[in-house]
Design an enzyme around this catalytic site. Sequence first.
Site, PDB file in Angstrom:
ATOM      1  N   SER A 139       0.850  -1.182   0.000  1.00  8.93           N
ATOM      2  CA  SER A 139       0.000   0.000   0.000  1.00  8.93           C
ATOM      3  C   SER A 139       0.890   1.237   0.000  1.00  8.93           C
ATOM      4  O   SER A 139       1.693   1.420   0.920  1.00  8.93           O
ATOM      5  CB  SER A 139      -0.875  -0.030   1.260  1.00  8.93           C
ATOM      6  OG  SER A 139      -1.577   1.189   1.405  1.00  8.93           O
ATOM      7  N   LYS A 165      -1.229  -1.033  -4.276  1.00  5.78           N
ATOM      8  CA  LYS A 165      -2.392  -0.219  -3.890  1.00  5.78           C
ATOM      9  C   LYS A 165      -1.936   1.230  -3.781  1.00  5.78           C
ATOM     10  O   LYS A 165      -0.906   1.524  -3.183  1.00  5.78           O
ATOM     11  CB  LYS A 165      -2.927  -0.742  -2.549  1.00  5.78           C
ATOM     12  CG  LYS A 165      -3.879   0.160  -1.816  1.00  5.78           C
ATOM     13  CD  LYS A 165      -4.603  -0.630  -0.726  1.00  5.78           C
ATOM     14  CE  LYS A 165      -4.642   0.100   0.610  1.00  5.78           C
ATOM     15  NZ  LYS A 165      -5.270  -0.720   1.664  1.00  5.78           N
ATOM     16  N   LYS A 167      -3.033   5.158  -2.782  1.00  5.97           N
ATOM     17  CA  LYS A 167      -4.000   6.009  -2.082  1.00  5.97           C
ATOM     18  C   LYS A 167      -4.405   7.154  -2.998  1.00  5.97           C
ATOM     19  O   LYS A 167      -3.541   7.781  -3.636  1.00  5.97           O
ATOM     20  CB  LYS A 167      -3.369   6.567  -0.797  1.00  5.97           C
ATOM     21  CG  LYS A 167      -3.000   5.495   0.224  1.00  5.97           C
ATOM     22  CD  LYS A 167      -4.230   4.949   0.929  1.00  5.97           C
ATOM     23  CE  LYS A 167      -3.812   3.984   2.036  1.00  5.97           C
ATOM     24  NZ  LYS A 167      -4.977   3.461   2.778  1.00  5.97           N
ATOM     25  N   ASP A 192      -7.184   3.137  -3.105  1.00  2.00           N
ATOM     26  CA  ASP A 192      -7.850   3.208  -1.794  1.00  2.00           C
ATOM     27  C   ASP A 192      -8.125   4.676  -1.490  1.00  2.00           C
ATOM     28  O   ASP A 192      -7.198   5.483  -1.407  1.00  2.00           O
ATOM     29  CB  ASP A 192      -6.963   2.595  -0.706  1.00  2.00           C
ATOM     30  CG  ASP A 192      -7.649   2.530   0.658  1.00  2.00           C
ATOM     31  OD1 ASP A 192      -8.824   2.963   0.773  1.00  2.00           O
ATOM     32  OD2 ASP A 192      -7.005   2.045   1.627  1.00  2.00           O
ATOM     33  N   GLU A 217     -11.019   0.666  -3.050  1.00  2.84           N
ATOM     34  CA  GLU A 217     -11.287   0.416  -1.635  1.00  2.84           C
ATOM     35  C   GLU A 217     -11.916   1.649  -0.989  1.00  2.84           C
ATOM     36  O   GLU A 217     -11.430   2.769  -1.155  1.00  2.84           O
ATOM     37  CB  GLU A 217      -9.949   0.067  -0.969  1.00  2.84           C
ATOM     38  CG  GLU A 217     -10.026  -0.332   0.487  1.00  2.84           C
ATOM     39  CD  GLU A 217      -8.659  -0.775   1.017  1.00  2.84           C
ATOM     40  OE1 GLU A 217      -7.814  -1.233   0.219  1.00  2.84           O
ATOM     41  OE2 GLU A 217      -8.436  -0.644   2.230  1.00  2.84           O
ATOM     42  N   ASP A 242     -13.537  -1.391   3.483  1.00  5.94           N
ATOM     43  CA  ASP A 242     -12.563  -1.430   4.583  1.00  5.94           C
ATOM     44  C   ASP A 242     -13.262  -0.841   5.819  1.00  5.94           C
ATOM     45  O   ASP A 242     -13.892  -1.565   6.595  1.00  5.94           O
ATOM     46  CB  ASP A 242     -11.304  -0.631   4.165  1.00  5.94           C
ATOM     47  CG  ASP A 242     -10.274  -0.455   5.271  1.00  5.94           C
ATOM     48  OD1 ASP A 242     -10.545  -0.829   6.421  1.00  5.94           O
ATOM     49  OD2 ASP A 242      -9.176   0.101   4.998  1.00  5.94           O
ATOM     50  N   LYS A 266      -9.529  -6.545   8.415  1.00  2.14           N
ATOM     51  CA  LYS A 266      -8.469  -6.182   9.359  1.00  2.14           C
ATOM     52  C   LYS A 266      -8.874  -6.760  10.699  1.00  2.14           C
ATOM     53  O   LYS A 266      -9.994  -6.498  11.183  1.00  2.14           O
ATOM     54  CB  LYS A 266      -8.309  -4.664   9.460  1.00  2.14           C
ATOM     55  CG  LYS A 266      -7.741  -4.051   8.179  1.00  2.14           C
ATOM     56  CD  LYS A 266      -7.577  -2.552   8.294  1.00  2.14           C
ATOM     57  CE  LYS A 266      -7.085  -1.985   6.970  1.00  2.14           C
ATOM     58  NZ  LYS A 266      -7.104  -0.505   6.969  1.00  2.14           N
ATOM     59  N   GLY A 294      -3.880  -3.966   6.278  1.00  4.73           N
ATOM     60  CA  GLY A 294      -2.822  -3.676   7.239  1.00  4.73           C
ATOM     61  C   GLY A 294      -3.087  -2.366   7.952  1.00  4.73           C
ATOM     62  O   GLY A 294      -3.880  -1.539   7.482  1.00  4.73           O
TER      63      GLY A 294
HETATM   64  O1  OSB Z   1      -6.897   2.172   4.630  1.00  6.37           O
HETATM   65  O2  OSB Z   1      -5.901   0.315   4.493  1.00  6.37           O
HETATM   66  C1  OSB Z   1      -5.968   1.453   4.952  1.00  6.37           C
HETATM   67  C2  OSB Z   1      -2.827   2.224   6.962  1.00  6.37           C
HETATM   68  C3  OSB Z   1      -3.380   2.827   8.083  1.00  6.37           C
HETATM   69  C4  OSB Z   1      -4.736   3.005   8.148  1.00  6.37           C
HETATM   70  C5  OSB Z   1      -5.547   2.586   7.094  1.00  6.37           C
HETATM   71  C6  OSB Z   1      -5.009   1.949   5.980  1.00  6.37           C
HETATM   72  C7  OSB Z   1      -3.616   1.813   5.909  1.00  6.37           C
HETATM   73  C8  OSB Z   1      -2.935   1.240   4.752  1.00  6.37           C
HETATM   74  C9  OSB Z   1      -1.549   0.682   4.965  1.00  6.37           C
HETATM   75  O3  OSB Z   1      -3.395   1.229   3.642  1.00  6.37           O
HETATM   76  C10 OSB Z   1      -1.546  -0.789   5.128  1.00  6.37           C
HETATM   77  C11 OSB Z   1      -0.212  -1.286   5.623  1.00  6.37           C
HETATM   78  O4  OSB Z   1       0.767  -1.223   4.880  1.00  6.37           O
HETATM   79  O5  OSB Z   1      -0.136  -1.717   6.792  1.00  6.37           O
HETATM   80 MG    MG Z   2      -8.179   1.067   3.362  1.00  7.36          MG
END
Ligand code: OSB
Ligand code: MG
Length: 373
Positions: A139, A165, A167, A192, A217, A242, A266, A294
């Site tokens: 991500s 992924k 953002k 995401d 996402e 999510d 999660k 994550g």
């Molecule tokens: O939206 O998935 C998410 C990290 C912190 C809070 C929300 C998210 C995320 C990530 C990172 O996308 C996931 C990771 O590398 O642990």
């Molecule tokens: Mg997410």
Amino acid sequence: MEPMNIQEIVLRKLKMRMKNPFTTSFGTQQDRYFYLIEAIDDQNRSGWGESVSGEFPMYSPETVETTRHLLEDVLIPLLKETPISHPDEVNTLFKDIRGNEMAKASIEGAIWDLYAKQKGISLSEALGGERKQIEVGISLGIQENIEELLKQVDHYVQEGYKRIKIKIQPGQDVEVMRAVRKAFPNTELMADANSAYTLEDIDTLAQLDEFNLMMIEQPLAHDDIIDHAELQAKIETPVCLDESIHSLEDVKKAFRLGSCKVINLKIGRVGGLTESKKIHDFCLENNIALWCGGMLEAGVGRAHNIAITSLPGFNLPGDTAASSRYWEEDIIDPEVTVTDGYIQLTDEPGIGYEVNLDKVAKYTIEEKRIYLK
Ligand code: OSB
Ligand code: MG
């Protein structure tokens, strides 16, 4: 069944700084504050859990401080009252406590690890895991500019990650994804949005259809499944939820409404491993695509993610990247490594990684022992 004989819980608050800041549509973070929960039994075996709530209630209403409050004042007192013989009982014991899934999951995770160690089996096996290796993606946070993003994508594609992924947020979406798709025509890509859009943005979101993304996402509100159903009916890209999913019940309702085609699970967001197993079983039975998300975890939380991902219903790469993607040094031995996009599981009892107490001590800013006996 034998009682688990948990004698003592050690709560350690840690502060670890990530190598790089991580930016999403809800903000930027670099310091990670979290609780490590150690559950110790009468034979001095330790089970470990890690909390995933944030310093500020941006991703979820829970924070590090609400986690502490729930652990000390609500959840541990419940465990003190009712001795348990299987970690599934923790889920039942906590069921009248509303919300606070991350707090519940943090201590339940420690109890699951302890249980597996008492049985002499891996946490993966205790949960019903079958895979000996899991596929992982990465991500990437919002970058300064597209050039930097393309560099990052290239780096992690070279490292072998199975999907990337990215953002997105309003103003940094279609153009960004177009540039990445153009430079990486054959890479599995997804976006995401962390709840940054509304149905008014449907035209923008529909433009993403041309990039053949694996999914988008959580495009819409963190507590919504109605608008997501309307969106999913109008776009080609599969919607993944999510933030909107906190339980098996939420998954069932989203499935019934057609709010998504994919679930990001999660462990912390759904209240623990027992609830995670239930969601997994439902998704497997109903052919719903599922993967493990994550929360920028340190080694203990990462190890839990790896164990749950070994269950057969996790059929898409997760966000559980290598320790070195986040940390100068992780708190477990060995650190989590990714080779050709895979993490190998071991047969070691419990989470399968040693918690390095020297490193834990180095990052601990508060410590408290609570006796259950
Ligand atoms: O939206 O998935 C998410 C990290 C912190 C809070 C929300 C998210 C995320 C990530 C990172 O996308 C996931 C990771 O590398 O642990
Ligand atoms: Mg997410």
